[in-house]
Design a protein around this motif. Structure first.
Motif, mmCIF file in Angstrom:
data_model
loop_
_atom_site.group_PDB
_atom_site.id
_atom_site.type_symbol
_atom_site.label_atom_id
_atom_site.label_comp_id
_atom_site.label_asym_id
_atom_site.label_seq_id
_atom_site.Cartn_x
_atom_site.Cartn_y
_atom_site.Cartn_z
ATOM 1 N N VAL A 241 0.878 -1.188 0.062
ATOM 2 C CA VAL A 241 -0.027 -0.036 -0.017
ATOM 3 C C VAL A 241 1.070 1.322 -0.027
ATOM 4 O O VAL A 241 1.838 1.396 0.611
ATOM 5 C CB VAL A 241 -0.790 0.118 1.041
ATOM 6 C CG1 VAL A 241 -0.254 -0.078 2.518
ATOM 7 C CG2 VAL A 241 -2.197 1.238 1.194
ATOM 8 N N THR A 242 0.433 2.227 -0.798
ATOM 9 C CA THR A 242 1.375 3.464 -1.090
ATOM 10 C C THR A 242 0.721 4.712 -1.532
ATOM 11 O O THR A 242 -0.400 4.468 -1.771
ATOM 12 C CB THR A 242 2.750 3.168 -1.718
ATOM 13 O OG1 THR A 242 3.528 4.319 -1.754
ATOM 14 C CG2 THR A 242 2.312 2.889 -3.237
ATOM 15 N N GLU A 243 1.351 5.909 -1.595
ATOM 16 C CA GLU A 243 0.718 6.935 -2.061
ATOM 17 C C GLU A 243 0.511 7.041 -3.684
ATOM 18 O O GLU A 243 1.227 6.135 -4.105
ATOM 19 C CB GLU A 243 1.294 8.168 -1.313
ATOM 20 C CG GLU A 243 2.558 8.542 -1.961
ATOM 21 C CD GLU A 243 2.620 9.565 -2.978
ATOM 22 O OE1 GLU A 243 1.911 10.368 -3.128
ATOM 23 O OE2 GLU A 243 3.736 9.110 -3.916
ATOM 24 N N ASN A 244 -0.123 7.844 -4.050
ATOM 25 C CA ASN A 244 -0.261 8.011 -5.595
ATOM 26 C C ASN A 244 0.852 7.764 -6.539
ATOM 27 O O ASN A 244 0.890 6.974 -7.201
ATOM 28 C CB ASN A 244 -1.164 9.471 -5.668
ATOM 29 C CG ASN A 244 -1.922 9.291 -6.964
ATOM 30 O OD1 ASN A 244 -1.938 8.682 -7.965
ATOM 31 N ND2 ASN A 244 -2.848 10.523 -7.089
ATOM 32 N N THR A 245 1.718 8.913 -6.521
ATOM 33 C CA THR A 245 2.918 8.771 -7.314
ATOM 34 C C THR A 245 3.825 7.668 -7.102
ATOM 35 O O THR A 245 4.283 6.677 -8.157
ATOM 36 C CB THR A 245 3.880 10.176 -7.129
ATOM 37 O OG1 THR A 245 2.983 11.214 -7.570
ATOM 38 C CG2 THR A 245 4.971 10.086 -8.027
ATOM 39 N N PHE A 246 4.221 7.320 -5.866
ATOM 40 C CA PHE A 246 5.014 6.063 -5.625
ATOM 41 C C PHE A 246 4.116 4.837 -6.198
ATOM 42 O O PHE A 246 4.810 3.866 -6.636
ATOM 43 C CB PHE A 246 5.059 5.813 -4.160
ATOM 44 C CG PHE A 246 5.764 6.866 -3.440
ATOM 45 C CD1 PHE A 246 6.658 7.872 -3.958
ATOM 46 C CD2 PHE A 246 5.753 6.929 -2.018
ATOM 47 C CE1 PHE A 246 7.303 8.884 -3.271
ATOM 48 C CE2 PHE A 246 6.444 7.908 -1.071
ATOM 49 C CZ PHE A 246 7.334 8.921 -1.983
ATOM 50 N N GLY A 247 2.949 4.603 -6.026
ATOM 51 C CA GLY A 247 2.019 3.432 -6.544
ATOM 52 C C GLY A 247 2.151 3.510 -7.964
ATOM 53 O O GLY A 247 2.059 2.383 -8.554
ATOM 54 N N ASP A 248 2.018 4.809 -8.598
ATOM 55 C CA ASP A 248 2.029 4.956 -9.899
ATOM 56 C C ASP A 248 3.440 4.360 -10.722
ATOM 57 O O ASP A 248 3.181 3.284 -11.497
ATOM 58 C CB ASP A 248 1.926 6.350 -10.457
ATOM 59 C CG ASP A 248 2.017 6.528 -11.859
ATOM 60 O OD1 ASP A 248 1.276 5.696 -12.651
ATOM 61 O OD2 ASP A 248 2.709 7.492 -12.488
ATOM 62 N N ILE A 249 4.354 4.569 -9.949
ATOM 63 C CA ILE A 249 5.822 4.057 -10.364
ATOM 64 C C ILE A 249 5.970 2.536 -10.148
ATOM 65 O O ILE A 249 6.246 1.894 -11.128
ATOM 66 C CB ILE A 249 6.791 4.891 -9.947
ATOM 67 C CG1 ILE A 249 6.644 6.226 -10.597
ATOM 68 C CG2 ILE A 249 8.107 4.452 -10.186
ATOM 69 C CD1 ILE A 249 7.613 7.498 -9.493
ATOM 70 N N LEU A 250 5.816 2.197 -8.934
ATOM 71 C CA LEU A 250 5.917 0.916 -8.542
ATOM 72 C C LEU A 250 4.887 -0.133 -9.131
ATOM 73 O O LEU A 250 5.235 -1.224 -9.435
ATOM 74 C CB LEU A 250 5.878 0.731 -6.828
ATOM 75 C CG LEU A 250 6.729 1.477 -6.050
ATOM 76 C CD1 LEU A 250 6.614 1.091 -4.671
ATOM 77 C CD2 LEU A 250 8.222 0.939 -6.497
ATOM 78 N N SER A 251 3.886 0.384 -9.385
ATOM 79 C CA SER A 251 2.866 -0.776 -10.233
ATOM 80 C C SER A 251 3.370 -0.811 -11.548
ATOM 81 O O SER A 251 3.116 -2.134 -12.145
ATOM 82 C CB SER A 251 1.394 -0.235 -10.143
ATOM 83 O OG SER A 251 1.333 1.047 -10.662
ATOM 84 N N ASP A 252 3.972 0.202 -12.296
ATOM 85 C CA ASP A 252 4.368 -0.383 -13.704
ATOM 86 C C ASP A 252 5.773 -1.207 -13.506
ATOM 87 O O ASP A 252 5.726 -2.225 -14.297
ATOM 88 C CB ASP A 252 5.015 1.132 -14.437
ATOM 89 C CG ASP A 252 3.909 1.594 -15.396
ATOM 90 O OD1 ASP A 252 2.893 1.334 -15.045
ATOM 91 O OD2 ASP A 252 4.329 2.228 -16.294
ATOM 92 N N GLU A 253 6.627 -1.068 -12.595
ATOM 93 C CA GLU A 253 7.937 -1.703 -12.367
ATOM 94 C C GLU A 253 7.124 -3.318 -12.099
ATOM 95 O O GLU A 253 7.765 -4.087 -12.741
ATOM 96 C CB GLU A 253 8.612 -1.292 -11.215
ATOM 97 C CG GLU A 253 9.739 -2.188 -10.956
ATOM 98 C CD GLU A 253 10.375 -2.096 -9.582
ATOM 99 O OE1 GLU A 253 9.751 -1.299 -8.732
ATOM 100 O OE2 GLU A 253 11.332 -2.736 -9.230
ATOM 101 N N ALA A 254 6.329 -3.312 -10.975
ATOM 102 C CA ALA A 254 5.726 -4.853 -10.639
ATOM 103 C C ALA A 254 5.040 -5.544 -11.853
ATOM 104 O O ALA A 254 4.870 -6.720 -11.695
ATOM 105 C CB ALA A 254 5.037 -4.643 -9.583
ATOM 106 N N SER A 255 4.265 -4.708 -12.585
ATOM 107 C CA SER A 255 3.569 -5.251 -13.687
ATOM 108 C C SER A 255 4.475 -6.112 -14.626
ATOM 109 O O SER A 255 3.999 -7.145 -14.964
ATOM 110 C CB SER A 255 2.821 -4.265 -14.433
ATOM 111 O OG SER A 255 3.579 -3.618 -15.250
ATOM 112 N N MET A 256 5.739 -5.666 -14.729
ATOM 113 C CA MET A 256 6.649 -6.593 -15.506
ATOM 114 C C MET A 256 6.767 -8.072 -15.043
ATOM 115 O O MET A 256 7.084 -8.890 -15.693
ATOM 116 C CB MET A 256 8.019 -5.820 -15.675
ATOM 117 C CG MET A 256 8.002 -4.992 -16.929
ATOM 118 S SD MET A 256 7.565 -5.508 -18.446
ATOM 119 C CE MET A 256 8.840 -6.864 -18.785
#
Ligand code: IPM
Ligand code: MG
Length: 362
Positions: A241-256
């Protein structure tokens, strides 16, 4: 049950993946005796071309009177360039429809049969990958004030503001704790508490709330470290769980980690306001419009199909039907016979949907 759904395919491959996802939804509802009442509406460049705006009033109305929105993708880079940033479909339509929906759930699962598509070495992923990222979606840098560019070139200045209230932090952390409780009971709260004030408040709140969830193992990670740990020990993550911008970036990374961004579904959820009304829950695959392959029946429909499963779960409480879709989808992926190009196969978008429907057992 009757399900009132606004269907917004949008631009590029949005059209074909949503068509595939709707076929799976109809097949599921037919088998389980539920009724789908779908209203289709235009959004994005498709809407600009017909109505002169990316989110026309007719589309807004349909969304408002529906119980859920199933959304494909908006934006076409070549055409987006012709508009100022704040008039592009991403802003005018996507961010607009997400308004009031503070919890963005992105579910990243690596199909066991597709471990070879994961960019990480085999020894790092033998325990599988199943991560639910919960991103705060209505606060932080995206909306904090002041925001903007002032002054004259070459001495202009730009400001973005990261702001969070305790209330905003608490309600998203609650989604994190409750989700972890329903899964493997591990919650990673991601912040930058060594530097940012918003993160200090975030961590303090998370520590305090942890007391109310003694059954959930709570871990605090700095965001830079989280970006690294996701690659080093991906199987350890359950809910993040994280805030907006961190989540935007980490979710792209994790999607790979799933093997392709085309596999990842998402949900944007809100809560009723003081008057008891709430924004319509919004569901979308996280990939974009991919104009380079659009209209050729080549796109991966799995992200959109799993998005339908999330919708059945979260808006309609149809857990059994949702599970049936997930089971059939992962069966097809693990068999490896019907894979689209992003997964190294040559199957058509429509063939993948067909194969999933064939394996559907509700
Ligand atoms: C996403 C996208 C959007 C966001 C953009 C298109 C506004 O990157 O859904 O992750 O930043 O939320
Ligand atoms: Mg993003």
């Amino acid at each position: 049950m009757r399900m009132k759904i606004a269907v917004l395919p949008g631009d590029g491959i949005g059209r074909e993946v949503i068509q595939a996802a709707m076929r799976v939804l109809y097949a599921t509802s037919e088998e389980s005796g539920h009724k789908v009442l779908a209203e289709h509406a235009d959004v994005g460049w498709t809407a600009v071309d017909q109505y002169g705006e990316a989110l026309p009033p007719a589309t807004r109305d349909i969304c408002r009177r529906s119980e859920a929105i199933l959304f494909g993708a908006v934006g076409l880079p070549d055409r987006d360039k012709t508009l100022p940033q704040d008039q592009r479909p991403e802003r005018v339509a996507l961010l607009e429809l997400r308004k009031g929906l503070f919890a963005n759930l992105r579910h990243i699962v690596m199909p066991a049969g597709l471990a070879h598509r994961c960019p990480l070495k085999n020894e790092l992923i033998t325990n599988g990958i199943d991560i639910l990222i919960i991103r705060e979606l209505t606060g932080g840098l995206y909306y904090g004030q002041p925001q903007g560019i002032t002054g004259q070139a070459p001495s202009r200045r730009a400001v973005d503001t990261m702001a969070y209230s305790e209330h905003e932090i608490r309600r998203i952390l609650k989604v994190g704790f409750e989700s972890a409780r329903k899964r493997r009971k591990k919650l990673a709260s991601v912040d930058k508490a060594n530097i940012l004030a918003t993160s200090q408040l975030w961590r303090e709140t998370a520590v305090a709330m942890g007391q109310e969830y003694p059954d959930v193992h709570l871990e605090h990670i700095y965001v830079d470290n989280a970006a690294m740990q996701l690659l080093r020990r991906p199987s350890d993550f359950d809910v993040l769980v994280t805030e907006n911008t961190f989540g935007d970036i980490l979710s792209d990374e994790a999607s790979m980690l799933a093997g392709s961004i085309g596999l990842v579904p998402s949900a944007c959820l809100g809560e009723p306001d003081a008057q008891g009304s709430s924004a319509t829950p919004f569901y979308e695959p996280i990939h974009g419009s991919a104009p380079d392959i659009a209209g050729r029946d080549k796109a991966n429909p799995v992200g959109a199909i799993l998005t339908v499963a999330m919708m059945l779960n979260h808006t309609f409480g149809l857990a059994k039907e949702a599970r049936a879709i997930e089971t059939a989808t992962f069966a097809v992926l693990n068999e490896g016979q019907y894979l689209t190009g992003d997964l190294g196969g040559a199957a058509a978008c429509s063939e993948v949907a067909e194969a999933i429907i064939e394996r559907l057992r509700v």
